[in-house]
Structures are given as structure tokens and as C-alpha cells.
Design a protein around this motif. Structure first.
Motif, mmCIF file in Angstrom:
data_model
loop_
_atom_site.group_PDB
_atom_site.id
_atom_site.type_symbol
_atom_site.label_atom_id
_atom_site.label_comp_id
_atom_site.label_asym_id
_atom_site.label_seq_id
_atom_site.Cartn_x
_atom_site.Cartn_y
_atom_site.Cartn_z
ATOM 1 N N MET A 1 70.360 42.617 -45.450
ATOM 2 C CA MET A 1 69.968 41.205 -45.415
ATOM 3 C C MET A 1 70.959 40.430 -44.553
ATOM 4 S SD MET A 1 69.451 38.518 -48.595
ATOM 5 C CE MET A 1 68.066 39.390 -49.304
ATOM 6 N N SER A 2 70.439 39.639 -43.638
ATOM 7 C CA SER A 2 71.305 38.853 -42.758
ATOM 8 C C SER A 2 71.895 37.675 -43.526
ATOM 9 C CB SER A 2 70.496 38.331 -41.571
ATOM 10 O OG SER A 2 69.569 37.332 -42.008
ATOM 11 N N PRO A 3 73.017 37.110 -43.033
ATOM 12 C CA PRO A 3 73.600 35.935 -43.696
ATOM 13 C C PRO A 3 72.618 34.776 -43.846
ATOM 14 C CG PRO A 3 75.159 36.860 -42.142
ATOM 15 C CD PRO A 3 73.880 37.607 -41.936
ATOM 16 N N ALA A 4 71.795 34.556 -42.821
ATOM 17 C CA ALA A 4 70.822 33.456 -42.899
ATOM 18 C C ALA A 4 69.806 33.699 -44.013
ATOM 19 C CB ALA A 4 70.109 33.299 -41.558
ATOM 20 N N GLU A 5 69.328 34.958 -44.117
ATOM 21 C CA GLU A 5 68.369 35.304 -45.178
ATOM 22 C C GLU A 5 69.022 35.189 -46.550
ATOM 23 O OE1 GLU A 5 65.521 38.594 -42.932
ATOM 24 O OE2 GLU A 5 67.492 39.202 -43.719
ATOM 25 N N ALA A 6 70.282 35.614 -46.628
ATOM 26 C CA ALA A 6 71.006 35.539 -47.912
ATOM 27 C C ALA A 6 71.175 34.093 -48.351
ATOM 28 C CB ALA A 6 72.368 36.213 -47.779
ATOM 29 N N LYS A 7 71.520 33.229 -47.415
ATOM 30 C CA LYS A 7 71.706 31.813 -47.731
ATOM 31 C C LYS A 7 70.421 31.206 -48.285
ATOM 32 C CE LYS A 7 73.256 27.421 -45.753
ATOM 33 N NZ LYS A 7 73.721 26.720 -44.521
ATOM 34 N N THR A 8 69.297 31.533 -47.655
ATOM 35 C CA THR A 8 68.000 31.021 -48.115
ATOM 36 C C THR A 8 67.641 31.560 -49.486
ATOM 37 O OG1 THR A 8 67.231 30.867 -45.820
ATOM 38 C CG2 THR A 8 65.544 30.880 -47.544
ATOM 39 N N ARG A 9 67.882 32.874 -49.684
ATOM 40 C CA ARG A 9 67.543 33.499 -50.970
ATOM 41 C C ARG A 9 68.432 32.958 -52.091
ATOM 42 N NH1 ARG A 9 63.727 34.984 -54.242
ATOM 43 N NH2 ARG A 9 64.261 36.759 -55.581
ATOM 44 N N ILE A 10 69.711 32.762 -51.820
ATOM 45 C CA ILE A 10 70.633 32.219 -52.825
ATOM 46 C C ILE A 10 70.200 30.820 -53.248
ATOM 47 C CG2 ILE A 10 72.985 31.309 -53.125
ATOM 48 C CD1 ILE A 10 73.969 33.787 -51.566
ATOM 49 N N ALA A 11 69.847 29.990 -52.258
ATOM 50 C CA ALA A 11 69.401 28.615 -52.569
ATOM 51 C C ALA A 11 68.116 28.646 -53.390
ATOM 52 C CB ALA A 11 69.187 27.835 -51.282
ATOM 53 N N SER A 12 67.199 29.540 -53.046
ATOM 54 C CA SER A 12 65.922 29.640 -53.763
ATOM 55 C C SER A 12 66.120 30.098 -55.201
ATOM 56 C CB SER A 12 64.994 30.609 -53.025
ATOM 57 O OG SER A 12 63.811 30.833 -53.762
ATOM 58 N N LEU A 13 66.939 31.154 -55.387
ATOM 59 C CA LEU A 13 67.195 31.667 -56.735
ATOM 60 C C LEU A 13 67.914 30.615 -57.591
ATOM 61 C CD1 LEU A 13 68.300 35.342 -55.977
ATOM 62 C CD2 LEU A 13 66.343 34.656 -57.385
ATOM 63 N N SER A 14 68.892 29.935 -57.005
ATOM 64 C CA SER A 14 69.643 28.913 -57.751
ATOM 65 C C SER A 14 68.710 27.815 -58.250
ATOM 66 C CB SER A 14 70.738 28.299 -56.870
ATOM 67 O OG SER A 14 71.710 29.253 -56.554
ATOM 68 N N SER A 15 67.868 27.328 -57.359
ATOM 69 C CA SER A 15 66.922 26.272 -57.728
ATOM 70 C C SER A 15 65.962 26.746 -58.810
ATOM 71 C CB SER A 15 66.141 25.834 -56.484
ATOM 72 O OG SER A 15 65.170 24.875 -56.813
ATOM 73 N N GLU A 16 65.447 27.963 -58.666
ATOM 74 C CA GLU A 16 64.490 28.499 -59.634
ATOM 75 C C GLU A 16 65.140 28.674 -61.006
ATOM 76 O OE1 GLU A 16 61.599 32.405 -60.306
ATOM 77 O OE2 GLU A 16 62.784 32.223 -58.468
ATOM 78 N N LEU A 17 66.350 29.227 -61.040
ATOM 79 C CA LEU A 17 67.027 29.488 -62.315
ATOM 80 C C LEU A 17 67.427 28.193 -63.010
ATOM 81 C CD1 LEU A 17 69.172 32.562 -61.238
ATOM 82 C CD2 LEU A 17 67.283 32.559 -62.878
ATOM 83 N N LYS A 18 67.814 27.183 -62.236
ATOM 84 C CA LYS A 18 68.136 25.888 -62.835
ATOM 85 C C LYS A 18 66.906 25.282 -63.501
ATOM 86 C CE LYS A 18 72.026 24.642 -59.835
ATOM 87 N NZ LYS A 18 72.505 23.768 -58.730
ATOM 88 N N GLN A 19 65.745 25.433 -62.847
ATOM 89 C CA GLN A 19 64.506 24.921 -63.439
ATOM 90 C C GLN A 19 64.163 25.682 -64.712
ATOM 91 O OE1 GLN A 19 62.656 22.196 -62.430
ATOM 92 N NE2 GLN A 19 61.665 22.540 -64.410
ATOM 93 N N HIS A 20 64.351 26.998 -64.710
ATOM 94 C CA HIS A 20 64.087 27.788 -65.915
ATOM 95 C C HIS A 20 65.028 27.378 -67.045
ATOM 96 C CE1 HIS A 20 60.995 30.278 -64.301
ATOM 97 N NE2 HIS A 20 61.767 30.870 -63.412
ATOM 98 N N ASN A 21 66.296 27.101 -66.723
ATOM 99 C CA ASN A 21 67.235 26.622 -67.736
ATOM 100 C C ASN A 21 66.752 25.306 -68.334
ATOM 101 O OD1 ASN A 21 69.282 28.540 -68.018
ATOM 102 N ND2 ASN A 21 70.295 27.864 -66.135
ATOM 103 N N TYR A 22 66.272 24.419 -67.468
ATOM 104 C CA TYR A 22 65.763 23.125 -67.946
ATOM 105 C C TYR A 22 64.537 23.325 -68.839
ATOM 106 C CZ TYR A 22 64.001 18.334 -67.868
ATOM 107 O OH TYR A 22 63.562 17.098 -68.242
ATOM 108 N N ASN A 23 63.615 24.195 -68.403
ATOM 109 C CA ASN A 23 62.420 24.464 -69.205
ATOM 110 C C ASN A 23 62.786 24.996 -70.582
ATOM 111 O OD1 ASN A 23 60.930 23.745 -66.973
ATOM 112 N ND2 ASN A 23 60.428 25.829 -66.366
#
Length: 673
Positions: A1-23
Motif C-alpha cells: 500500500m502506498s503512503p497516499a493510499e494508507a493516509k486515505t484508508r487511515i482517515a476512512s477507518l478513523s471516521s468510521e470507528l468514531k461513528q460506531h463508538n458514537y452509535n
């Protein structure tokens, strides 16, 4: 995985997990299985380790805690945390408005904010990073609770964007959402623990815990509402609220800018009617003059600012008739009285029941009589509570209500242990709510988390005589054909249930131990016991003195464990679960030896340490070849003692002439030996 792809995936996972925590924590409506959540968290953690340049201090992986605080350092506030003047009526608010007008004229605005019922907190940031969190205390100085506040998801550890000063303080309120409070309080009730009266008490108790890992497991939130800086950055309070929001702080979206006192009253009236639809408690409205220059002109009294005031809502109270007192039996056998009321509107809902807690509440505090007219209040309580009785409306011939002497379900004589408020039904093998409740607890998400098997299914299986003990759940695969004939279950649901049961056999020992439902052994205690005693046999054979050497195990828990394992039926049940293949041994993590300087030596760690948790000290000892014992005996080489060590442990060690050393002396041994 390239750094650019990793950055996008990290941001996506973080946002998703924060929403699940809120739910999960706020809405109490999870939309993902625990297993799937954990897998996503593992993926995020792995990516952050591989690409550390993209690690955000606010990442869901960073909310773990783990530090043990011996005591909270007292810190003096740079700007005193003053309290606000309070009012409960409109005339006093009009008087406040007139005082403002006399002092600064008519050209000003107010900012109206919800008054959160939580714990006041002051955060200090330097160069965009959180460096200190301090409680209000006495207003002049408070407790440094930085380690615990760092575990709160909505408190930024590093600020976004730019424009903030090099150093500043921001004030806010730490609180707990109502559904999270209700869920956690119900867990305490199930575990036979004392319940908190309201979310504020729960939040306050949590923020002052010594173990930040436990704080991290409790869902706290924080709204920020006032900025303090050395140099004035903004002309108005409203501007500062918008700015701190852009820096990443959690501000409340319901604040309003009001041009007149009439607008203020409209805001107060609106939230008086609508506050019960919020996910958190408020107890009033805070009104502040918007302009900082005008705030400075108005100044302060000795205790409060002249430019702000709190309008407090009265706790809503209604009067209704007590129809009857009924009793509920929990899975631990605790019998809880409930007041059944003539339906009445209270705080936006129809109230039909109110908690009565125990016999003393009925017979001593309220002195309830049949068909009394009672005053019921919700206020900061989640469950309506009877405040008092209207004696003027009591029927002179009404009989006093007496707490029952026998179980309302099975008829067994109730017992009440010395020093406890609750009464219990001891017939755990023959009382239906206890039998069903124990099985429902065992399959629950926090315990064995058995997919395809819910509370209603457990009830149905019990009624149809398929199960009457926890171990029977693991014998259901032998009854699959009979289950199909019931009509209640389809083939797919039966297969899903049996797959979930089989999969649960891999759950770790700490989950199985929690699932057994031993009174006072909640999720955290089960984890501590599993780590300390390593397997069920050691735990079952432990004496009282050995039990209390374990971290967080006091006399009450120790006696409950001894009582549980003295029952032959419990031992037989555990043996059946062993035969079915459940995990009753803690899987030891691989220890990478740093040295063998402590080889051949045994240790016990007791008390609280300033720089390290007990688990960290255990790891250090094992990494240097030492062995951790579960109890004090003549075989023990050293007792590593911190503050607040139990006197019984100290006395036994001294009696056996076991050397007692500090953590500093332990480190010296590792360096010198």
C-alpha cells in the motif's frame, strides 16, 4: 500500500470507528458486531504502526488509558474558575438585565448556552497540544486529571488547522450521555454493585478513578464553552466559540446569539419544554454578555462574573396515586421493589413506574401506605423517583406497605445480609428469573457474545425445557431436529445459533469467568482475576488471603468468590463447561527476555505506584526472568510494595520475614545484579 493510499484508508477507518463508538455509547444502537469493530480497529492500528506519520492523537486506537495515578496533583488555576450566580425566576433575570443596562447602556448582545449537568474542567494547550486538564476544585486550585481526560474521544490531543495562540486555557464540562449511563448502571445492578444516582455522579466518579484504562472503558464526552488567553484574540464570546470549533473542540450546537432579553426568555422557554429530548442532562441556561470589552467593564464580584448568570430549571415534579408495589427478581437473586403509579405526564414521557430501591426506602424514608398520593420527580434521575408522600390526601384507614418476606416468584424466604440494603432470594436453582437471567447474562455481548442467541430465544428454550443451566446451551446441537419441530425456529436461524455457540468456545477465560455471573465479579474484576490466578482451578482453590492479594479484590468480592466455589452445583457446572471445551486458562503472552537478572526469584506486587501500573511492573519483572506468584507464602522472595497496600498482606509478609521493597529498589536490583 502506498503512503497516499494508507493516509486515505487511515482517515476512512478513523471516521468510521468514531461513528460506531458514537452509535454504541451515545445512541445505544450499535450497527456493527464487536468482532467486526475489533477487526477494523486492528487494521487501523497496523496501518498507523506502518505509517506513523499519519497517526492522529485523536485516533480511536489512542483511547486506551493504562496509567495508574497514585494521587492527583493539586494545580492552581491561572484564571480562577468562578461559579455563576443562579436564578430560578424571570423577575431576577429581568433585574440582572437592568443592572447590565445601567452599567454599559443598551447596545449589547447576549449569548445563551445550555447549562450542562456535568463536571467542570479546564484544559491547557501549548503549541496546539493538550498538556494539562484540571478540575474546578475550590475555584482557585483543582486536581490534575490529565491522564484520564486524554481518554475522552471528543477532547483533542492535538489541534487542527492554525490560528490558535501558543498557550491558552479552555473551559468546559465533562458529562455522560443518558443512554450510556443507563446501560452502565444496569450492568452495575446486574453485578450486584451500587448504582449511581445520575449521570453527573457517574461522570464525576469516573474522572477521579486512579486507573485510566478503566476510565477509557467508560464513555465520557466533553463540551467546551469558554476560552482564556493572555492576549485578546476575539472581540466577542460568539466569535471565540466559532474559532475553537474550527480548531477541533467539541462545542454545543444549541448555543444562540440573542439581541434582547425577550429573545433570552424565548430560548429559556423553548429548552424548558424540549430539554428532555436531548441525549444528555441540562439543568438550566447560561446567559453571558457577548462583548469581551463589555465583560471587562462589568467586571466580577468576589465569587462570580457580573456579566453572566445561570437560569436554573426547577426539577419537574408531579403528583399521582400509588396503585401497588410489585417486586422484580434479578439474575443474582436481588429483589427490587417497584412503585406502580397511576399514569402521569412527567418530563416529556408518561410515567407508570418509579424505583423504590429497598425495604428501608418503603418503610423508613417514605413510610408508604396503600394508595398514597406521592410526588414523583425525574430531574437528574433517569428512572422516576418518589420524593415524598402527600399526607393530606392519605386515607386514615390505609395500611402501611411492608416489604415482602418471600420471593414473589418461587416463594422462598428472602435473606438480607448484614451491611447490605438489598434482600435476596437464595433459591438460584429453582427461581425462574434467576435461572433465565443467568443464561441471558452468559450469552450477552460483554460475556460470551453468542451470535444467533438472544434473550427471547433463551426464554423460549427454557420454557420448552431445552435448557435450564448454562451448560445446557452447549448441548443444543443434539436437539436440532426437535428445535425445527417447534415452528419457532427456521433451519437457518438454528444453524446460525449453533454456529454462534460453537464459536463462543474460543472466548478467553476472562469472558467465561464474567459470564458465570458470580456476584460482584463484573467485567473488570473478571479480567483482573483471570490475569492474577491464570486458571479456574487456582481461583477455585484460593483462600481469602490469597484472593485479596489480587488487584482490586477487596473483602466483599473475595467472600462472594469463596461462597460461589463452595457450592457443589457450581463446581459441577464448571466441569461440564470444561468438558464442552470452553477456555478456563489464561493464554500467556510470550515474554521477550531483556535479561535474566531476576531469574529464580519470585515476586508479588501490591499497592499503587506513582510511575507504573502493577501490570507494567509485572511485565518488567517477567522480562528480566522473575516470576509472579499469586499469594504470599514462604516461597515468596520479595514483596514489591506501593502506597495503600492492604494491612493484611503487609502483616503476613512481615510474619514470614519476606523482604519488602519499593519499585525503586526493584529497578536497582535489575541494574546491579
Amino acid at each position: 500500500m502506498s503512503p497516499a493510499e494508507a493516509k486515505t484508508r487511515i482517515a476512512s477507518l478513523s471516521s468510521e470507528l468514531k461513528q460506531h463508538n458514537y452509535n454504541y455509547y451515545v445512541l445505544a444502537m450499535p450497527t456493527i458486531a464487536d468482532f467486526d469493530f475489533d477487526k477494523k480497529l486492528e487494521e487501523l492500528n497496523a496501518l498507523e504502526k506502518e505509517f506513523p506519520e499519519f497517526l492522529d492523537p485523536d485516533s480511536p486506537t489512542q483511547k486506551v488509558g493504562g496509567d495508574i495515578t497514585k494521587e492527583f496533583e493539586t494545580v492552581r488555576h491561572r484564571w480562577p474558575m468562578l461559579s455563576l450566580g443562579n436564578t430560578y425566576n424571570e423577575q431576577e433575570l429581568l433585574d440582572f438585565d437592568q443592572r447590565i443596562r445601567k452599567a454599559i447602556g443598551d447596545n449589547f448582545e447576549y449569548v445563551c448556552e445550555l447549562k450542562f449537568d456535568g463536571l467542570s474542567m479546564s484544559l491547557t494547550y501549548e503549541n496546539g497540544s493538550l498538556v494539562r486538564a484540571v478540575t474546578r476544585g475550590d475555584g482557585i486550585q483543582g486536581d490534575d486529571v490529565t491522564t484520564n481526560v486524554r481518554t475522552i474521544n471528543t477532547v483533542p490531543k492535538r489541534l487542527k488547522h492554525s490560528g490558535y495562540p501558543d498557550q491558552f486555557e479552555i473551559r468546559g464540562e465533562v458529562f455522560m450521555h443518558l443512554k450510556a449511563f443507563e446501560r452502565l448502571n444496569n450492568e452495575r445492578l446486574e453485578n450486584g454493585e451500587l448504582q449511581y444516582a445520575n449521570p453527573r455522579n457517574f461522570a464525576s466518579g469516573t474522572i477521579k478513578m486512579q486507573d485510566s484504562a478503566e476510565v477509557a472503558r467508560r464513555p465520557l464526552d466533553c463540551f467546551m464553552y469558554f476560552l482564556y488567553t493572555e492576549k485578546l484574540l476575539f472581540k466577542t464570546h460568539w466569535e471565540s466559540l466559532q474559532a475553537v470549533k474550527s480548531w477541533g473542540f467539541h462545542t454545543n450546537e444549541n448555543s444562540r446569539l440573542c439581541g434582547t432579553i425577550e429573545d433570552v426568555f424565548k430560548f429559556i422557554t423553548y429548552w424548558d419544554k424540549n430539554r428532555f429530548g436531548l441525549s444528555y442532562d441540562i439543568d438550566g441556561i447560561v446567559i453571558k454578555v457577548n462583548s469581551y470589552a463589555q465583560q471587562q467593564e462589568l467586571g466580577f464580584t468576589a465569587k462570580s462574573p457580573r456579566w453572566a448568570i445561570a437560569y436554573k430549571y426547577k426539577a419537574e415534579q408531579v403528583q399521582t396515586e400509588l396503585l401497588a408495589v410489585t417486586y422484580q427478581v434479578g439474575r443474582t437473586g436481588a429483589v427490587t421493589p417497584v412503585a406502580n403509579l397511576k399514569p402521569v405526564q412527567l418530563a416529556g414521557t408518561t410515567v407508570k413506574r418509579a424505583t423504590l430501591h429497598n425495604a428501608d426506602e418503603i418503610e423508613k424514608r417514605l413510610k408508604l401506605h396503600e394508595h398514597d398520593w406521592v410526588f414523583v420527580e425525574k430531574g437528574g434521575e433517569i428512572i422516576p423517583k418518589i420524593i415524598s408522600v402527600n399526607l393530606d390526601k392519605r386515607d386514615p384507614s390505609a395500611k402501611p406497605i411492608r416489604y415482602i418476606a418471600h420471593c414473589p416468584v418461587c416463594g422462598t424466604a428472602l435473606i438480607r445480609k448484614e451491611g447490605e440494603a438489598a434482600s435476596y432470594c437464595p433459591n438460584e436453582e429453582g427461581c425462574q428469573p434467576q435461572i433465565v437471567g443467568k443464561m441471558q447474562h452468559f450469552i450477552s455481548r460483554k460475556a460470551m457474545n453468542i451470535d444467533g442467541l438472544g434473550d427471547e430465544t433463551i426464554e423460549t428454550l427454557y420454557q420448552n425445557k431445552f435448557i435450564s443451566h448454562i451448560s445446557d446451551i452447549y448441548g443444543l446441537n443434539a436437539h436440532s431436529e426437535e428445535l425445527k419441530k417447534m415452528g419457532r425456529f427456521g433451519e437457518k436461524s438454528i444453524n446460525n445459533m449453533l454456529e454462534g455457540i460453537e464459536k463462543s468456545k474460543t472466548m478467553p477465560f476472562e469472558k467465561v469467568l464474567f459470564g458465570l455471573g458470580i456476584r460482584y465479579v463484573g467485567e473488570t474484576v473478571a479480567r483482573k482475576l483471570a490475569a492474577h490466578f491464570k486458571n479456574i482451578d487456582n481461583l477455585a482453590a484460593a483462600s481469602f488471603d490469597e484472593l485479596i492479594t489480587a488487584e482490586e479484590i477487596g473483602e466483599r468480592i473475595a467472600l462472594s468468590i469463596l461462597e460461589y466455589f463452595s457450592d457443589e452445583g457450581h463446581k459441577a457446572e464448571i466441569q461440564k463447561l470444561k468438558d464442552y471445551g470452553l477456555q478456563f486458562i489464561t493464554v500467556e503472552k510470550e515474554v521477550n527476555l531483556a535479561s535474566e537478572k531476576l531469574s529464580g526469584m519470585s515476586f508479588i506486587i501490591s499497592g499503587v505506584f506513582e510511575k507504573y501500573s502493577r501490570d507494567e511492573l509485572k511485565d518488567i519483572i517477567e522480562q528480566n526472568g522473575g516470576k509472579i506468584l499469586s499469594s504470599i507464602s514462604a516461597k515468596l522472595n520479595y514483596l514489591v510494595a506501593g502506597d495503600n497496600m492492604g494491612p493484611a498482606k503487609l502483616e503476613k509478609a512481615q510474619k514470614l520475614n519476606i523482604p519488602i521493597i519499593s519499585d525503586a529498589e526493584l529497578f536497582k536490583m535489575i541494574e546491579i545484579i
